[in-house]
Design a protein around this motif. Structure first.
Motif, PDB file in Angstrom:
ATOM      1  N   VAL A  71     -27.037 -43.552 -21.139  1.00  0.00           N
ATOM      2  CA  VAL A  71     -26.999 -42.477 -22.139  1.00  0.00           C
ATOM      3  C   VAL A  71     -26.971 -41.076 -21.532  1.00  0.00           C
ATOM      4  O   VAL A  71     -26.719 -40.107 -22.237  1.00  0.00           O
ATOM      5  N   GLY A  72     -27.263 -40.971 -20.212  1.00  0.00           N
ATOM      6  CA  GLY A  72     -27.099 -39.665 -19.570  1.00  0.00           C
ATOM      7  C   GLY A  72     -28.275 -39.153 -18.767  1.00  0.00           C
ATOM      8  O   GLY A  72     -28.098 -38.416 -17.797  1.00  0.00           O
ATOM      9  N   LYS A  73     -29.500 -39.510 -19.153  1.00  0.00           N
ATOM     10  CA  LYS A  73     -30.673 -38.986 -18.452  1.00  0.00           C
ATOM     11  C   LYS A  73     -31.251 -39.961 -17.425  1.00  0.00           C
ATOM     12  O   LYS A  73     -32.233 -39.638 -16.751  1.00  0.00           O
ATOM     13  N   GLU A  74     -30.643 -41.142 -17.312  1.00  0.00           N
ATOM     14  CA  GLU A  74     -31.220 -42.171 -16.443  1.00  0.00           C
ATOM     15  C   GLU A  74     -31.406 -41.688 -15.007  1.00  0.00           C
ATOM     16  O   GLU A  74     -32.479 -41.863 -14.402  1.00  0.00           O
ATOM     17  N   LEU A  75     -30.375 -41.074 -14.436  1.00  0.00           N
ATOM     18  CA  LEU A  75     -30.455 -40.654 -13.031  1.00  0.00           C
ATOM     19  C   LEU A  75     -31.440 -39.500 -12.855  1.00  0.00           C
ATOM     20  O   LEU A  75     -32.132 -39.412 -11.830  1.00  0.00           O
ATOM     21  N   ASP A  76     -31.531 -38.628 -13.852  1.00  0.00           N
ATOM     22  CA  ASP A  76     -32.518 -37.546 -13.789  1.00  0.00           C
ATOM     23  C   ASP A  76     -33.937 -38.109 -13.738  1.00  0.00           C
ATOM     24  O   ASP A  76     -34.779 -37.636 -12.966  1.00  0.00           O
ATOM     25  N   TYR A  77     -34.186 -39.121 -14.554  1.00  0.00           N
ATOM     26  CA  TYR A  77     -35.535 -39.698 -14.590  1.00  0.00           C
ATOM     27  C   TYR A  77     -35.842 -40.506 -13.329  1.00  0.00           C
ATOM     28  O   TYR A  77     -36.986 -40.520 -12.849  1.00  0.00           O
ATOM     29  N   ILE A  78     -34.840 -41.183 -12.794  1.00  0.00           N
ATOM     30  CA  ILE A  78     -35.052 -41.894 -11.525  1.00  0.00           C
ATOM     31  C   ILE A  78     -35.386 -40.892 -10.420  1.00  0.00           C
ATOM     32  O   ILE A  78     -36.281 -41.102  -9.607  1.00  0.00           O
ATOM     33  N   ARG A  79     -34.671 -39.768 -10.416  1.00  0.00           N
ATOM     34  CA  ARG A  79     -34.949 -38.722  -9.429  1.00  0.00           C
ATOM     35  C   ARG A  79     -36.359 -38.155  -9.630  1.00  0.00           C
ATOM     36  O   ARG A  79     -37.076 -37.888  -8.670  1.00  0.00           O
ATOM     37  N   GLU A  80     -36.754 -37.992 -10.873  1.00  0.00           N
ATOM     38  CA  GLU A  80     -38.105 -37.502 -11.163  1.00  0.00           C
ATOM     39  C   GLU A  80     -39.161 -38.478 -10.650  1.00  0.00           C
ATOM     40  O   GLU A  80     -40.178 -38.058 -10.075  1.00  0.00           O
ATOM     41  N   ALA A  81     -38.912 -39.761 -10.837  1.00  0.00           N
ATOM     42  CA  ALA A  81     -39.856 -40.768 -10.344  1.00  0.00           C
ATOM     43  C   ALA A  81     -40.002 -40.685  -8.831  1.00  0.00           C
ATOM     44  O   ALA A  81     -41.115 -40.774  -8.291  1.00  0.00           O
ATOM     45  N   ALA A  82     -38.875 -40.462  -8.149  1.00  0.00           N
ATOM     46  CA  ALA A  82     -38.889 -40.467  -6.687  1.00  0.00           C
ATOM     47  C   ALA A  82     -39.364 -39.145  -6.097  1.00  0.00           C
ATOM     48  O   ALA A  82     -40.193 -39.123  -5.170  1.00  0.00           O
ATOM     49  N   GLN A  83     -38.882 -38.012  -6.630  1.00  0.00           N
ATOM     50  CA  GLN A  83     -39.123 -36.724  -5.985  1.00  0.00           C
ATOM     51  C   GLN A  83     -40.286 -35.940  -6.585  1.00  0.00           C
ATOM     52  O   GLN A  83     -40.947 -35.180  -5.867  1.00  0.00           O
ATOM     53  N   VAL A  84     -40.523 -36.112  -7.878  1.00  0.00           N
ATOM     54  CA  VAL A  84     -41.600 -35.359  -8.530  1.00  0.00           C
ATOM     55  C   VAL A  84     -42.873 -36.192  -8.610  1.00  0.00           C
ATOM     56  O   VAL A  84     -43.923 -35.804  -8.109  1.00  0.00           O
TER      57      VAL A  84
END
Length: 378
Positions: free
Chosen positions: A11-24
């Motif tokens: 839907v569009g936010k999946e990669l943003d949230y994966i990045r948040e899990a890893a980097q934030v």
């Protein structure tokens, strides 16, 4: 043109949230912020006391079999027309599988055939909500209550589908969801176990966390965690949960798009059904389905084989499933069919599934419909 049978939802936010899990969050292991968000969303939307994300629906079923105290020699009643995991979870506990026939209208277990299959060894009934269409749960729950049996819902295909206003997976003692990439909402590989009885929670957490009380430790209830009981590694990565969270946020958008495609197929193929060439899906009044799949039935196995080859030649991938479990080598070894196989094998040889996924366009669906009408060997 190529039209796949399935594509994982995005839907569009999946990669943003994966990045948040890893980097934030800097937390890729299980039970992180995204795991908690997904679990709470399901608790709220499906009105259930407990939700634990798992690494698959297979593992959710295995957890349910353990929590239901299935023991060697117990018998578990289920349909033969289902995926192997439905049976495997109970075979691993030493149970004997008792298969009963399905209803030809919904492809679900025939609730009228269950009681005759119950013996003094029966411990549980496992209804499988095929295509996200509910089994006749009132009748099944009444039988379970009368004979003191557990009910474990295999709702792998039933996320966000309903029975008389209740979410599938929340009606029996345990419900099991799938978030495999072929499902309406995906985390690649993943699932969830649901239950209403809080008394199962501690055992479920220990079981999921390799037999340790690690969940209590993270909540500050113990100063260190240790091995306290049997367990395994059923806890998914928070990175997977991050992917799923993007879709749960847009669950209704995904649901409406799938329903649009389902209704398009149903409307456009009605004339082909009236001609007697195909049989369309049936949804009982008590059920609200989730457009998990759109299937059709043709006259026989030979017709289906020719039709699927016809579609493949035109770049359209359509598939069938399942080979009934009672006819397989493991099914013969670990189970038995009670009564007569009137519909299970016959219907399994007629059914096939059309392409269905969130990113499928109506133009692509129209191309599938056109190819079905052009086939002249029904």
């Amino acid at each position: 043109m190529r039209i796949d049978f399935n594509r994982p939802p995005f839907v569009g936010k999946e990669l943003d949230y994966i990045r948040e899990a890893a980097q934030v969050n800097r937390m890729l292991c299980g039970d992180g912020p995204f795991t908690k968000l997904c679990s709470q969303w399901m608790k709220d939307h499906f009105v259930t006391r407990q939700v634990l994300l798992t690494t698959s629906c297979t593992h959710a079923l295995e957890m349910a079999a353990y929590l239901a105290d299935i023991q060697p020699g117990d018998e578990v009643i289920m349909p033969s027309y289902t995926f192997v995991s439905t049976a495997d979870a109970f075979v691993l506990r030493g149970a004997r599988i008792v298969f009963v026939d399905i209803r030809p209208d919904t492809m679900n277990i025939d609730e009228r055939k269950i009681e005759a299959a119950i013996t003094e060894k029966t411990k549980a009934i496992v209804p499988v909500h095929y295509a996200g269409v509910a089994c006749a749960m009132d009748e099944i729950m009444e039988l379970a209550d009368r004979y003191h049996l557990k009910v474990i819902e295999d709702a792998a295909q039933g996320v966000n589908a309903w029975y008389k206003g209740r979410a599938l997976g929340t009606i029996g003692d345990f419900g099991c969801y799938s978030f495999h990439e072929t499902k309406n909402y995906s985390m690649g590989e993943g699932g969830a176990i649901l239950f209403q009885d809080d008394s199962y929670l501690e055992a479920a957490e220990i079981l999921r966390e390799k037999g340790t009380n690690r969940s209590k430790f993270f909540r500050g209830q113990v100063d260190k965690y240790t091995w306290v009981d049997y367990g395994s590694s059923y806890l998914p990565s928070d990175m997977n949960a991050a992917y799923l969270w993007a879709q749960l946020e847009e669950a209704e958008k995904i649901n409406q798009k799938r329903l649009e495609i389902w209704n398009f197929y149903h409307r456009k193929l009605a004339a082909l059904a009236r001609q007697g060439a195909v049989e369309q899906p049936y949804v009982p009044d008590y059920a609200v389905h989730n457009a998990h799949m759109y299937y059709l039935k043709v006259k026989d196995l030979d017709t289906r084989t020719r039709l699927l080859a016809w579609l493949k030649e035109r770049g359209i991938l359509s598939v069938f499933h399942y080979v009934p479990l009672h006819s397989s080598a493991a099914g013969l070894r670990f189970g038995r069919f009670h009564g007569e196989d009137v519909y299970t094998t016959r219907e399994s040889e007629r059914i096939f599934r059309l392409p269905m996924y969130y990113s499928l366009t109506l133009d692509e669906a129209a191309a599938v419909v056109k190819a079905l009408y052009e086939f002249d060997q029904y």
